[in-house]
Write an enzyme that holds these catalytic residues in place. Structure first.
Site, PDB file in Angstrom:
ATOM      1  CB  CYS A  40      13.464  -7.011 -23.218  1.00  0.00           C
ATOM      2  SG  CYS A  40      12.437  -5.895 -24.194  1.00  0.00           S
ATOM      3  CB  SER A  42      13.451  -5.842 -27.930  1.00  0.00           C
ATOM      4  OG  SER A  42      12.365  -4.966 -27.680  1.00  0.00           O
ATOM      5  CG  HIS A  45      11.400  -8.950 -32.408  1.00  0.00           C
ATOM      6  ND1 HIS A  45      10.354  -9.563 -33.045  1.00  0.00           N
ATOM      7  CD2 HIS A  45      10.845  -8.052 -31.558  1.00  0.00           C
ATOM      8  CE1 HIS A  45       9.209  -9.067 -32.602  1.00  0.00           C
ATOM      9  NE2 HIS A  45       9.493  -8.145 -31.698  1.00  0.00           N
ATOM     10  CG  HIS A  61      17.745  -4.117 -24.682  1.00  0.00           C
ATOM     11  ND1 HIS A  61      17.287  -5.372 -25.030  1.00  0.00           N
ATOM     12  CD2 HIS A  61      16.652  -3.350 -24.499  1.00  0.00           C
ATOM     13  CE1 HIS A  61      15.967  -5.361 -25.060  1.00  0.00           C
ATOM     14  NE2 HIS A  61      15.558  -4.151 -24.741  1.00  0.00           N
ATOM     15  CB  CYS A 164      14.264  -1.649 -22.022  1.00  0.00           C
ATOM     16  SG  CYS A 164      13.378  -1.900 -23.586  1.00  0.00           S
TER      17      CYS A 164
END
Length: 362
Positions: A40, A42, A45, A61, A164
């Site tokens: 992912c 995310s 980042h 996650h 997610c």
């Protein structure tokens, strides 16, 4: 127990593959053998240092697996159960949980006390757990309120995507924004979350679903997921194009990139009374500016956390939708890798050409 994991040692920096120790389940915890984990954006980042996090940390996650062991106060799970893990772990007793917003839970009691041994460690030193999951590891040790049992006929590699991307994207449309049949929708960004938002709009019955991206191949994929119109933002002004297609703007727009300028575009492409929902993780310190007089037209901008989910209810429903052929997860998968290929997968993600890659564990 020792297992292989991908650890972020420094930020910015790559993930380092190595051995970590996973503790035995505490009374309220379950040990899960990780079967699949999504790559992912995310996590990127944090790898790039755009969001801070204590180091070292095992990232990941978005995952699914099989329960291996449970603590003595665990209810509803047993060894052998197939589960999806979720970062929206809930305590069940704070104001947010009790008022029906568990995605905003204050997380009371879901972490181990400081006096207890860490869930993850290495050479006797703690390793931080990422977003209550840390799924880039062969095993996950999570609070029982951070997982949901699912049907065993659901393929776990596809179930991981629900952990997610699907929950965040489709949930933003269905739960956060409450899109109604016949309404017009624009989605900015056609990665895993954006494509999930597109599917959520189709499931909600949106009359027109406009996909916006800068990569032609992603727009082709968006058509497969139900987009009625596509706009290549590398070739035209996306806001002007949306306004022209809809005779003035859309009722709902969704930002699925994590860029402040894209969020502003989402607001600018609204018709009076419209709502812009920001799904992406805009980096710390960046601001979104809107034209003040636009607020007099009752335009709104709002955030969405993990699709405003109630994952114990939502995720089994997404599983049912997939198995009934109403939710396409197969087409979202750009490829599968082993844990050793995780850094190369993130390099590909940076190029913007892939939707979702999945780490498969033996």
């Amino acid at each position: 127990m020792q297992c292989k994991a991908a650890v972020l040692e420094s930020a910015p920096g790559p993930l380092v593959i190595g051995e970590i120790d996973v503790d035995s389940p505490a009374p309220d915890e379950i040990l899960v053998r990780t079967v699949a984990a999504g790559v992912c954006h995310s996590d990127l980042h944090f790898m790039e240092g755009k969001y801070p996090y204590p180091l070292p940390v095992v990232l990941g996650h978005e995952s699914a697996g099989v329960v291996e062991a449970v603590g003595d106060r665990v209810t509803g799970f047993a060894p052998g159960d197939h589960v999806i893990t979720c970062l929206s772990v809930f305590c069940g007793r704070c104001d947010y949980c009790l008022s029906g917003r568990p995605q905003l839970c204050s997380k009371e009691g879901v972490l181990r006390p400081a006096s207890a041994p860490p869930r993850l460690s290495r050479d006797g030193q703690p390793v931080h757990q990422f977003l209550f999951t840390s799924s880039f590891a062969e095993y996950m040790l999570v609070h029982q309120h951070g997982a949901v049992k699912i049907r065993e006929d659901m393929p776990l590699d596809k179930a991981a995507l629900i952990g997610c991307g699907v929950t965040t994207g489709a949930g933003a449309v269905i739960n956060t924004a409450g899109v109604r049949p016949g309404e017009t929708v624009a989605v900015v960004g056609c990665g895993g979350i954006g494509l999930s938002a597109l599917q959520g709009a189709v499931i909600a019955g949106a009359g027109r679903v406009i996909a916006i991206d800068r990569v032609a191949s992603k727009l082709d994929l968006a058509r497969r997921f139900g987009a009625t119109d596509v706009i290549n933002a590398a070739e035209v002004d996306a806001v002007a194009a949306v306004r022209e297609l809809t005779a003035g703007g859309v009722e709902h727009s969704f930002e699925a990139v994590g860029v402040a300028s894209a969020a502003q575009q989402c607001f600018d492409m609204l018709r009076p009374g419209g709502t812009a929902t920001i799904i992406g993780m805009i980096p710390v310190g960046e601001k979104v500016e809107i034209d003040g007089p636009s607020l007099l037209q009752e335009k709104r901008i709002q955030g969405s956390t993990m699709g405003s989910n109630r994952f114990r209810v939502d995720m089994p429903r997404y599983v049912d939708m997939y198995l009934a052929g109403k939710l396409d997860l197969d087409s979202m998968v750009s490829g599968t890798i082993g844990l050793e290929g995780i850094n190369e997968a993130y390099d590909e993600l940076k190029l913007g050409e892939v939707a979702r890659q999945i780490v498969l564990f033996d």
